[in-house]
Write a protein that holds these residues in place. Structure first.
Motif, PDB file in Angstrom:
ATOM      1  N   MET A   1     -49.088 -69.057 -82.531  1.00 37.60           N
ATOM      2  CA  MET A   1     -48.303 -69.928 -81.662  1.00 37.60           C
ATOM      3  C   MET A   1     -49.145 -71.161 -81.365  1.00 37.60           C
ATOM      4  N   SER A   2     -48.563 -72.345 -81.536  1.00 40.15           N
ATOM      5  CA  SER A   2     -49.307 -73.592 -81.325  1.00 40.15           C
ATOM      6  C   SER A   2     -48.512 -74.563 -80.478  1.00 40.15           C
ATOM      7  N   ARG A   3     -49.253 -75.390 -79.753  1.00 39.47           N
ATOM      8  CA  ARG A   3     -48.676 -76.512 -79.020  1.00 39.47           C
ATOM      9  C   ARG A   3     -49.420 -77.763 -79.451  1.00 39.47           C
ATOM     10  N   MET A   4     -48.692 -78.700 -80.071  1.00 38.35           N
ATOM     11  CA  MET A   4     -49.279 -79.946 -80.526  1.00 38.35           C
ATOM     12  C   MET A   4     -49.024 -81.035 -79.491  1.00 38.35           C
ATOM     13  N   PHE A   5     -50.056 -81.753 -79.113  1.00 38.43           N
ATOM     14  CA  PHE A   5     -49.940 -82.806 -78.099  1.00 38.43           C
ATOM     15  C   PHE A   5     -49.851 -84.182 -78.765  1.00 38.43           C
ATOM     16  N   TYR A   6     -48.973 -84.273 -79.752  1.00 41.98           N
ATOM     17  CA  TYR A   6     -48.749 -85.529 -80.465  1.00 41.98           C
ATOM     18  C   TYR A   6     -47.395 -85.463 -81.158  1.00 41.98           C
ATOM     19  N   SER A   7     -46.919 -86.586 -81.611  1.00 42.29           N
ATOM     20  CA  SER A   7     -45.615 -86.666 -82.253  1.00 42.29           C
ATOM     21  C   SER A   7     -45.654 -86.031 -83.642  1.00 42.29           C
ATOM     22  N   ASN A   8     -44.519 -85.439 -84.042  1.00 44.43           N
ATOM     23  CA  ASN A   8     -44.413 -84.941 -85.413  1.00 44.43           C
ATOM     24  C   ASN A   8     -43.557 -85.864 -86.280  1.00 44.43           C
ATOM     25  N   ASN A   9     -43.289 -87.065 -85.806  1.00 45.18           N
ATOM     26  CA  ASN A   9     -42.515 -88.020 -86.596  1.00 45.18           C
ATOM     27  C   ASN A   9     -43.333 -88.485 -87.812  1.00 45.18           C
ATOM     28  N   TYR A  10     -42.680 -88.576 -88.950  1.00 49.30           N
ATOM     29  CA  TYR A  10     -43.393 -88.924 -90.175  1.00 49.30           C
ATOM     30  C   TYR A  10     -43.942 -90.358 -90.155  1.00 49.30           C
ATOM     31  N   LYS A  11     -43.509 -91.177 -89.195  1.00 50.94           N
ATOM     32  CA  LYS A  11     -43.998 -92.555 -89.096  1.00 50.94           C
ATOM     33  C   LYS A  11     -45.186 -92.687 -88.140  1.00 50.94           C
ATOM     34  N   ARG A  12     -45.747 -91.570 -87.695  1.00 53.20           N
ATOM     35  CA  ARG A  12     -46.789 -91.658 -86.660  1.00 53.20           C
ATOM     36  C   ARG A  12     -48.078 -92.306 -87.151  1.00 53.20           C
ATOM     37  N   TYR A  13     -48.252 -92.433 -88.466  1.00 54.51           N
ATOM     38  CA  TYR A  13     -49.428 -93.128 -88.984  1.00 54.51           C
ATOM     39  C   TYR A  13     -49.104 -94.572 -89.383  1.00 54.51           C
ATOM     40  N   THR A  14     -47.904 -94.822 -89.861  1.00 52.44           N
ATOM     41  CA  THR A  14     -47.537 -96.188 -90.249  1.00 52.44           C
ATOM     42  C   THR A  14     -47.116 -97.029 -89.055  1.00 52.44           C
ATOM     43  N   ASP A  15     -46.704 -96.381 -87.951  1.00 49.67           N
ATOM     44  CA  ASP A  15     -46.300 -97.089 -86.736  1.00 49.67           C
ATOM     45  C   ASP A  15     -46.872 -96.347 -85.536  1.00 49.67           C
ATOM     46  N   ALA A  16     -48.211 -96.288 -85.481  1.00 47.08           N
ATOM     47  CA  ALA A  16     -48.903 -95.448 -84.503  1.00 47.08           C
ATOM     48  C   ALA A  16     -48.585 -95.825 -83.064  1.00 47.08           C
ATOM     49  N   ALA A  17     -48.463 -97.099 -82.755  1.00 45.78           N
ATOM     50  CA  ALA A  17     -48.256 -97.531 -81.372  1.00 45.78           C
ATOM     51  C   ALA A  17     -46.950 -96.970 -80.794  1.00 45.78           C
ATOM     52  N   THR A  18     -45.930 -96.870 -81.600  1.00 43.02           N
ATOM     53  CA  THR A  18     -44.624 -96.385 -81.118  1.00 43.02           C
ATOM     54  C   THR A  18     -44.701 -94.940 -80.655  1.00 43.02           C
ATOM     55  N   TYR A  19     -45.600 -94.160 -81.226  1.00 40.89           N
ATOM     56  CA  TYR A  19     -45.638 -92.720 -80.948  1.00 40.89           C
ATOM     57  C   TYR A  19     -46.892 -92.315 -80.179  1.00 40.89           C
ATOM     58  N   ALA A  20     -47.514 -93.271 -79.505  1.00 36.70           N
ATOM     59  CA  ALA A  20     -48.771 -92.992 -78.811  1.00 36.70           C
ATOM     60  C   ALA A  20     -48.597 -92.074 -77.612  1.00 36.70           C
ATOM     61  N   ASP A  21     -47.477 -92.160 -76.915  1.00 36.44           N
ATOM     62  CA  ASP A  21     -47.283 -91.400 -75.674  1.00 36.44           C
ATOM     63  C   ASP A  21     -46.279 -90.263 -75.837  1.00 36.44           C
ATOM     64  N   ASN A  22     -46.138 -89.743 -77.023  1.00 38.10           N
ATOM     65  CA  ASN A  22     -45.193 -88.663 -77.276  1.00 38.10           C
ATOM     66  C   ASN A  22     -45.625 -87.376 -76.584  1.00 38.10           C
ATOM     67  N   ASP A  23     -44.654 -86.594 -76.085  1.00 36.68           N
ATOM     68  CA  ASP A  23     -44.962 -85.347 -75.371  1.00 36.68           C
ATOM     69  C   ASP A  23     -45.409 -84.226 -76.290  1.00 36.68           C
TER      70      ASP A  23
END
Length: 398
Positions: free
Chosen positions: A17-39
């Motif tokens: 069981m895991s809890r990731m503290f970052y976005s799993n959107n595939y654009k999180r590396y090409t558009d990092a700023a948009t996904y910086a504060d993801n739950d």
């Protein structure tokens, strides 16, 4: 005197069981700023569940087969579509993979001379040779090797191996990798196996591993791989005059004494003709199994983990049980160096720091907790994960 069974059943398995503290959107590396504060998000997983059978035919002849279910295996179903045309439809209900990881027949002439033939594990690096969940501290397999190398790496071929008191050696002749399946984030990892009903083997590879046990409580090993990859494809015309030679060198060690365990690895790989392979892969049809991504000429993975049995401080924990506190550091880059016009994507140079606990109520069972922090270059978002896992590895009829 107890008779030993000629049939051995065993296996290993992991539930996580895991809890990731970052976005799993595939654009999180090409558009990092948009996904910086993801739950972030959570997930349950069955990374590996493996069953194996071994049988001693006598006269030095043995066999072993091993089937692995990764991430819960696969499920599919056929049903009649009720809302459209009434046609039969096939649906995928669960992802994952089912693979025959090992199938070999062996003739043993002596402890120092054994000939194994069939589908075998390629023992490059630490994790491929020691991949059961009781052989590493982290909840998932060590991330560096598990990213740039196939893991567990298995190919069809022939192996000659043997051991003495202080040495173990293994030499293999196996099918080469498939260059049209190499990629940016995982280098040559996906080049093993086959998306077809057969394994392309126009090009071959050689493998060597040597382990030494001369120093008390310490095992050290070097391993290497050399083989061409460009001709092992169903699109040979795209790879004309390309070798795609894969060269990998690795060092690993394991030290265990009293209440201390330390393990480490260093792996370095080089791919020739990486620019030409990149161009060929990008020209593949969209429905091909190729990821059509840039491929680096060089990749690296290095890691070290250390654990101490803090259970030895607590009298309430019996001596046959252990509670290890551990830390681990990994550095790996699947695009360490690039050739010609191939652009280095800096997000694939990663570090990872992990801390956690391993509790073993029995020798073959382990309960793990871990917090890890994946560190990227400054323009990307770091990634934290908390995981809990339970695993076993052992024999069922011993």
């Amino acid at each position: 005197m107890k008779n030993e069974s000629r049939l051995i059943l065993g296996g290993y398995g992991e539930a996580v069981m895991s809890r990731m503290f970052y976005s799993n959107n595939y654009k999180r590396y090409t558009d990092a700023a948009t996904y910086a504060d993801n739950d972030g998000y959570g997930q349950f997983d069955l990374p590996h569940v493996v069953f194996y059978v071994e049988y001693d035919f006598g006269g030095g002849w043995t066999m072993q087969s091993e089937i692995e279910f990764e991430h819960g295996g696969t499920e599919s179903a056929v049903e009649i579509e009720k809302e459209e045309t009434g046609e039969y439809e096939s649906e995928v209900e669960q992802g994952g993979e089912v693979a025959l990881e090992q199938f070999w027949i062996q003739k043993s002439f002596s402890p120092a001379f054994n000939l194994k033939m069939g589908h075998i594990v390629v023992p490059i690096g630490l994790t491929n040779q020691h991949h059961m969940p009781t052989e590493f501290f982290t909840v998932y397999r060590p991330e560096g090797e598990n990213t740039i190398l196939p893991c567990t790496w298995h190919e069809t071929g022939v192996s000659l191996w043997g051991k003495t008191k202080q040495w173990r050696y293994e030499v293999q002749f196996v099918a080469g990798l498939d260059a049209d399946r190499f990629g940016s984030s995982t280098w040559i990892q996906s080049g093993t196996g086959s998306p077809y009903e057969f394994k392309m083997a126009t090009s071959y590879a050689g493998v060597l591993r040597i382990d030494n046990y001369s120093v008390k409580n310490l095992r050290c090993a070097v391993s290497g791989y050399v083989g061409n990859s460009a001709k092992n494809t169903l699109s040979p015309s795209k790879f004309e005059n390309i070798n795609g030679t894969v060269c990998i060198g690795a060092f690993d060690f394991h030290y265990q004494a009293d209440n201390i365990i330390i393990r480490g690895n260093f792996d370095y790989g080089h791919l020739s003709d990486s620019e030409a392979i990149t161009s060929a892969n990008k020209s593949m049809r969209q429905d091909s199994p190729s990821p059509s991504q840039p491929v680096a000429s060089d990749a690296i993975a290095t890691g070290i983990e250390a654990g101490y049995n803090i259970g030895s401080f607590f009298k309430i924990i019996p001596s046959n049980r252990t509670l290890f506190f551990f830390g681990r550091y990994d550095y790996y880059d699947s695009m360490l160096k690039t050739q010609g016009s191939v652009i280095d994507n800096e997000c694939w140079g990663r570090q990872k720091i992990s801390v956690g606990l391993n509790y073993k109520p029995l020798k073959d069972i382990v309960i793990k907790t871990e917090y890890s922090h994946r560190i990227f270059s400054s323009q990307y978002n770091n990634e934290g994960t908390f995981s809990v896992g339970i695993a076993y590895a052992g024999f069922f009829n011993n």
